[in-house]
Design an enzyme around this catalytic site. Structure first.
Site, PDB file in Angstrom:
ATOM      1  N   LYS A 205      67.248 -73.772 -41.183  1.00 10.09           N
ATOM      2  CA  LYS A 205      66.305 -73.595 -42.214  1.00 10.09           C
ATOM      3  C   LYS A 205      66.813 -72.619 -43.176  1.00 10.09           C
ATOM      4  O   LYS A 205      66.687 -72.773 -44.440  1.00 10.09           O
ATOM      5  CB  LYS A 205      64.923 -72.806 -41.745  1.00 10.09           C
ATOM      6  CG  LYS A 205      63.714 -72.607 -42.488  1.00 10.09           C
ATOM      7  CD  LYS A 205      62.782 -72.117 -41.732  1.00 10.09           C
ATOM      8  CE  LYS A 205      61.618 -71.581 -42.477  1.00 10.09           C
ATOM      9  NZ  LYS A 205      60.335 -71.156 -41.590  1.00 10.09           N
ATOM     10  N   GLU A 211      75.533 -68.429 -36.159  1.00 10.73           N
ATOM     11  CA  GLU A 211      76.089 -69.354 -35.119  1.00 10.73           C
ATOM     12  C   GLU A 211      76.081 -70.661 -35.800  1.00 10.73           C
ATOM     13  O   GLU A 211      77.093 -71.319 -35.715  1.00 10.73           O
ATOM     14  CB  GLU A 211      74.841 -69.792 -33.969  1.00 10.73           C
ATOM     15  CG  GLU A 211      74.990 -68.455 -32.947  1.00 10.73           C
ATOM     16  CD  GLU A 211      73.561 -67.492 -33.562  1.00 10.73           C
ATOM     17  OE1 GLU A 211      73.479 -67.443 -34.625  1.00 10.73           O
ATOM     18  OE2 GLU A 211      73.580 -66.527 -32.398  1.00 10.73           O
ATOM     19  N   GLY A 266      60.477 -72.446 -37.412  1.00 11.04           N
ATOM     20  CA  GLY A 266      61.496 -72.934 -36.764  1.00 11.04           C
ATOM     21  C   GLY A 266      61.136 -73.777 -35.590  1.00 11.04           C
ATOM     22  O   GLY A 266      61.286 -74.851 -35.109  1.00 11.04           O
ATOM     23  N   ARG A 267      60.296 -73.042 -34.549  1.00 11.04           N
ATOM     24  CA  ARG A 267      60.060 -73.628 -33.291  1.00 11.04           C
ATOM     25  C   ARG A 267      59.004 -74.719 -33.393  1.00 11.04           C
ATOM     26  O   ARG A 267      58.407 -75.245 -32.411  1.00 11.04           O
ATOM     27  CB  ARG A 267      59.692 -72.472 -32.260  1.00 11.04           C
ATOM     28  CG  ARG A 267      58.616 -71.439 -32.684  1.00 11.04           C
ATOM     29  CD  ARG A 267      58.526 -70.296 -31.947  1.00 11.04           C
ATOM     30  NE  ARG A 267      57.774 -69.258 -32.064  1.00 11.04           N
ATOM     31  CZ  ARG A 267      57.895 -68.446 -33.389  1.00 11.04           C
ATOM     32  NH1 ARG A 267      58.946 -68.429 -33.739  1.00 11.04           N
ATOM     33  NH2 ARG A 267      57.078 -67.507 -33.574  1.00 11.04           N
ATOM     34  N   GLU A 352      58.714 -67.031 -27.871  1.00 16.66           N
ATOM     35  CA  GLU A 352      58.944 -66.242 -29.263  1.00 16.66           C
ATOM     36  C   GLU A 352      57.771 -66.395 -30.044  1.00 16.66           C
ATOM     37  O   GLU A 352      57.397 -65.260 -30.814  1.00 16.66           O
ATOM     38  CB  GLU A 352      59.741 -67.220 -29.980  1.00 16.66           C
ATOM     39  CG  GLU A 352      60.524 -66.638 -31.079  1.00 16.66           C
ATOM     40  CD  GLU A 352      61.828 -67.513 -31.546  1.00 16.66           C
ATOM     41  OE1 GLU A 352      62.974 -66.661 -31.626  1.00 16.66           O
ATOM     42  OE2 GLU A 352      61.625 -68.609 -31.911  1.00 16.66           O
ATOM     43  N   HIS A 383      63.851 -78.179  -4.117  1.00 15.66           N
ATOM     44  CA  HIS A 383      64.908 -77.816  -3.185  1.00 15.66           C
ATOM     45  C   HIS A 383      65.547 -76.642  -3.559  1.00 15.66           C
ATOM     46  O   HIS A 383      66.663 -76.351  -3.152  1.00 15.66           O
ATOM     47  CB  HIS A 383      65.576 -79.115  -3.063  1.00 15.66           C
ATOM     48  CG  HIS A 383      65.219 -80.128  -2.428  1.00 15.66           C
ATOM     49  ND1 HIS A 383      65.356 -80.633  -1.227  1.00 15.66           N
ATOM     50  CD2 HIS A 383      64.328 -81.254  -3.099  1.00 15.66           C
ATOM     51  CE1 HIS A 383      64.621 -81.638  -0.974  1.00 15.66           C
ATOM     52  NE2 HIS A 383      64.151 -81.961  -2.038  1.00 15.66           N
ATOM     53  N   LYS A 503      70.730 -59.017 -33.844  1.00 14.00           N
ATOM     54  CA  LYS A 503      71.680 -59.767 -35.147  1.00 14.00           C
ATOM     55  C   LYS A 503      72.159 -58.436 -35.666  1.00 14.00           C
ATOM     56  O   LYS A 503      73.448 -58.482 -36.012  1.00 14.00           O
ATOM     57  CB  LYS A 503      70.541 -60.488 -36.100  1.00 14.00           C
ATOM     58  CG  LYS A 503      70.233 -61.737 -35.548  1.00 14.00           C
ATOM     59  CD  LYS A 503      69.724 -62.512 -36.504  1.00 14.00           C
ATOM     60  CE  LYS A 503      68.636 -63.496 -36.227  1.00 14.00           C
ATOM     61  NZ  LYS A 503      67.781 -64.292 -37.531  1.00 14.00           N
TER      62      LYS A 503
HETATM   63  C1  G6Q Z   1      62.079 -70.212 -34.564  1.00 11.11           C
HETATM   64  C2  G6Q Z   1      63.008 -69.138 -35.022  1.00 11.11           C
HETATM   65  C3  G6Q Z   1      64.349 -69.575 -34.529  1.00 11.11           C
HETATM   66  C4  G6Q Z   1      65.200 -70.045 -35.670  1.00 11.11           C
HETATM   67  C5  G6Q Z   1      66.509 -69.974 -35.290  1.00 11.11           C
HETATM   68  C6  G6Q Z   1      67.331 -70.862 -36.400  1.00 11.11           C
HETATM   69  O1  G6Q Z   1      61.000 -70.196 -34.770  1.00 11.11           O
HETATM   70  O2  G6Q Z   1      62.842 -68.756 -36.268  1.00 11.11           O
HETATM   71  O3  G6Q Z   1      64.762 -69.912 -33.415  1.00 11.11           O
HETATM   72  O4  G6Q Z   1      64.767 -71.416 -35.738  1.00 11.11           O
HETATM   73  O5  G6Q Z   1      66.984 -68.806 -35.449  1.00 11.11           O
HETATM   74  O6  G6Q Z   1      67.434 -70.507 -37.667  1.00 11.11           O
HETATM   75  P1  G6Q Z   1      67.738 -71.491 -38.984  1.00 11.11           P
HETATM   76  O7  G6Q Z   1      67.149 -72.689 -38.728  1.00 11.11           O
HETATM   77  O8  G6Q Z   1      67.175 -70.824 -40.322  1.00 11.11           O
HETATM   78  O9  G6Q Z   1      69.303 -71.534 -38.489  1.00 11.11           O
END
Ligand code: G6Q
Length: 543
Positions: A205, A211, A266-267, A352, A383, A503
Site C-alpha cells: 500500500k 521487508e 491493509g488487513r 491488529e 493430536h 520499526k
Molecule cells: C494492516 C497493516 C499492515 C500492512 C503491512 C504492509 O492492516 O497496516 O499489516 O498491511 O505493514 O504494509 P504495506 O502494504 O504498506 O507494505
C-alpha cells in the site's frame, strides 16, 4: 463513558454470578428446543451456537449491550464512508470494494465506485492475459510462476485465499508468496524458477515497507542477473499500491500499477488490487463470486435484526467470555485443509484491529479488549493441543468450521472428518463424569485423569461447500464480528500504532549494526546483543 460503567455492562456482570452455575448438560436436558433456538441459517452458512454458556436471558443482556452502543448505526456510518478511523482521520470503505450492485458511495463529495470499477477492470484484463498466455515475459516465454511479494495485510489475505481456493485455481500456474525479510524466504522461493517465466507482484500500500522493498529489490537483481536488460522489468514486475511516485521510482511503469486507496486498510484489502494474485489464480469470474459472497454477508450484517445477525451474535459471545469469564484466548479450528492459513489471517484481522488499550474518546480502558486468537486445521490439532482445551485449566472458546461437501471426495475421509468435528464439540460441552467412568469399570487410580468436566463453549459453523462465494461470506463474517467488538470496546479497530515503535528502533539499530565502532547507547541488554552480533560478524562486512 467507558462501556464498563454502563448499566448494560453491569447487568451482565451481575448475570455472570448466575451463569457460574450453568451446566450445558442441564441446559440441554431442560430445553429440548435449545439447539434449534440457538442456531441460525444464513444462505449456505449454518451457525449452531447452542453449546455456549448462555441462556435466553444471557443473550437478551448481550443484545442489549449491542443496542446500547448502536452497533448497526455505527456499521452504516462505516459503509457510508464516515471517517470512523479517527486516529488516522480516514474513512473505512473496504465494503465499497464488494459493492457489487455499484450503488454510489461518496467520499468527500465524490462517488468512489467508478475508480474501484476501473481498477477491477484493469485486474480482469491483466489476469486474463496472464491466464491465456497473451502476456509474455521479456524473452517471449509464457509466464508460469507468479510471486506475490508483500507482508502483513499485503500478504496474509492473498496467501490465505489462494490456499483456500486452490481447488479453483489454474493448475498450469504456480503461485508463491514471499513476505519475510529473512533472505531464506526469497532464496528458497525462487531457487528452481526460471526468471524468464516469472512475474513478481509487488504488493505494498505504502510502497515503503522495508521487508517488501528489500525483497522486491533483490527479486529485481535475481531477474536482471539472467535477463541483463532493465527493459525486462516492465514484463516481469507489476505493483499494487497507493503510492504512484514510489512505484515509478522503483522502475515499474504506471500502466503496470494497480491502484488502491487510503480508505482500504491493509488487513481489509483482499478484495482490492491486493487480490490480484488470487484473481490470476482463480479467474475473474470466481473472483466476482468471492466479492458477491462478501457482499451477501455485508448486507446481512447491515440489515438483519441484532437477534438474528450472525456477526453480531459471534461478537457478543466473544465479549461474554473475554470480558466476563476472563478467557484470554480463543481458537479457530477449521476442519478443512484448504483453510490452513485461515487462523493466521484472522489473527491479524482480530489482534491488529482490537489489540488496543485506549478508547476513541482517548481514555484508557479498564476492561479487556481483543483476545489472543490461534488455531490449526482439524484433525491435526486434536493430536496436538486439544488436550489442554479438554482438560486444562483455561477456558478456550472455540469456533469449529466445517463443510458439508468435500472438494476432493475420497472414500469415507469426509464422514470421518465431520464425525470428529461433531464429536469434539460434544465432548467439550458435556464431558464425561466420574460416575460414567465407574459404570465402565475404569480403574480407580485413573478416574480423575479420565474425567472430562465439559462445559467448554464452542460455536459450530457448518457451510455447504468451500466456494469463492462462501469464502467471501466467511471472511466478512469475521470482519464484522471484529468490527462489532471494536464498537463495544470503543477502540479504533482500523489503526495499528502498536507496530510503529519496533520499526523505528530497528532502523536505528540497523545503522549501528552496519557501522564500525558505533556508539551504543541502549540499555545494557540491547547493547550486549548488538555487540555480540558485531564481534561474530567478519569485520570487512562493516563499513
Ligand atoms: C494492516 C497493516 C499492515 C500492512 C503491512 C504492509 O492492516 O497496516 O499489516 O498491511 O505493514 O504494509 P504495506 O502494504 O504498506 O507494505
Amino acid at each position: 463513558m467507558l462501556i464498563s460503567k454502563t448499566s448494560a455492562w453491569k447487568n451482565l456482570q451481575e448475570h455472570k454470578t448466575k451463569a457460574e452455575k450453568f451446566s450445558l448438560y442441564q441446559l440441554f436436558s431442560e430445553d429440548p428446543q435449545r439447539a434449534k433456538t440457538l442456531s441460525l441459517q444464513f444462505n449456505d452458512i449454518f451457525l449452531d451456537y447452542s453449546k455456549n454458556l448462555v441462556t435466553s436471558e444471557t443473550m437478551a443482556l448481550l443484545f442489549n449491550l449491542a443496542k446500547n452502543v448502536d452497533v448497526q448505526i455505527k456499521a452504516k456510518a462505516m459503509f457510508k464512508g464516515e471517517k470512523i478511523n479517527l486516529t488516522e482521520n480516514r474513512a473505512v470503505l473496504h465494503t465499497a470494494l464488494r459493492n457489487i450492485k455499484n450503488i454510489p458511495v461518496e467520499l468527500d463529495g465524490q462517488n468512489i465506485m467508478p475508480e474501484i470499477l476501473a481498477v477491477r477492470k484493469h485486474m480482469h484484463t491483466f489476469s486474463t492475459q496472464i491466464r491465456n498466455g497473451e502476456w509474455r515475459g521479456f524473452t517471449g516465454k509464457r509466464i508460469k510462476n507468479i510471486i506475490n511479494i508483500g507482508i502483513g495485510g499485503s500478504d496474509l489475505g492473498p496467501v490465505m485465499a489462494y490456499e483456500a481456493l486452490k481447488a479453483y485455481a489454474d493448475k498450469n500456474l504456480i503461485f508463491k508468496f514471499v513476505s519475510n525479510i529473512d533472505s531464506t524466504h526469497l532464496v528458497e522461493t525462487t531457487r528452481d524458477l526460471n526468471p524468464e517465466e516469472t512475474l513478481f507482484i509487488i504488493a505494498s500500500k505504502t510502497f515503503t515497507t522495508e521487508e517488501t522493498i528489500t525483497n522486491a529489490l533483490s527479486a529485481r537483481q535475481w531477474l536482471l542477473k539472467k535477463l541483463k536488460d532493465e527493459k525486462a522489468i516492465a514484463h516481469h514486475f507489476v505493483a499494487l499500491s497507493t503510492n504512484t511516485e514510489k512505484v515509478k521510482e522503483f522502475g515499474i511503469a504506471e500502466s503496470n500499477m494497480f491502484q488502491f486507496w487510503d480508505f482500504v486498510g491493509g488487513r481489509y484489502s483482499l478484495t482490492s488490487a491486493i487480490g490480484l494474485s488470487l484473481m490470476i489464480a482463480i479467474g475473474p469470474d470466481n473472483f466476482d463470486q468471492l466479492l458477491a459472497g462478501f457482499n451477501a454477508m455485508d448486507q446481512h450484517f447491515l440489515k438483519a435484526p441484532i437477534e438474528k445477525n450472525m456477526p453480531i451474535i459471534l461478537a457478543l459471545l466473544g465479549i461474554w467470555y473475554n470480558n466476563f469469564y476472563a478467557a484470554q484466548t480463543y481458537a479457530i479450528l477449521p476442519y478443512e485443509q484448504y483453510l490452513h492459513r485461515f487462523p493466521a489471517y484472522l489473527q491479524q484481522l482480530d489482534m491488529e484491529s482490537n489489540g488496543k488499550s485506549v478508547t476513541l474518546n482517548d481514555e484508557w480502558v479498564d476492561y479487556q479488549t481483543g483476545p489472543i486468537l490461534w488455531g490449526e486445521p482439524g484433525t491435526n490439532g486434536q493430536h496436538a493441543f486439544y488436550q489442554l482445551i479438554h482438560q486444562g485449566r483455561k477456558m478456550i472458546p472455540c469456533d469449529f468450521i466445517a463443510f458439508i461437501h468435500a472438494l476432493n471426495p475420497l472414500g469415507d475421509h469426509h464422514e470421518k472428518l465431520l464425525a470428529n468435528v461433531f464429536a469434539q464439540t460434544e465432548a467439550l460441552a458435556f464431558g464425561k463424569t466420574k460416575e460414567q467412568l465407574e459404570t465402565e469399570h475404569v480403574s480407580t487410580n485413573l478416574l480423575n485423569h479420565k474425567t472430562f468436566l465439559g462445559n467448554r463453549p464452542t460455536n459450530t459453523i457448518l457451510i455447504d461447500q468451500l466456494t469463492p462465494f462462501s469464502l467471501g461470506e466467511l471472511i466478512a463474517l469475521y470482519e464484522h464480528k471484529v468490527f462489532v467488538q471494536g464498537v463495544i470496546w470503543n477502540v479504533d479497530s482500523f489503526d495499528q500504532w502498536g507496530v510503529e515503535l519496533g520499526k523505528v528502533l530497528a532502523k536505528n539499530i540497523l545503522t549501528e549494526l552496519k557501522t564500525k565502532n558505533a556508539d551504543l547507547t541502549h540499555d545494557s541488554s540491547t547493547n550486549q546483543l548488538i555487540a555480540k552480533f558485531k564481534t561474530q560478524k567478519p569485520k570487512e562486512e562493516l563499513t
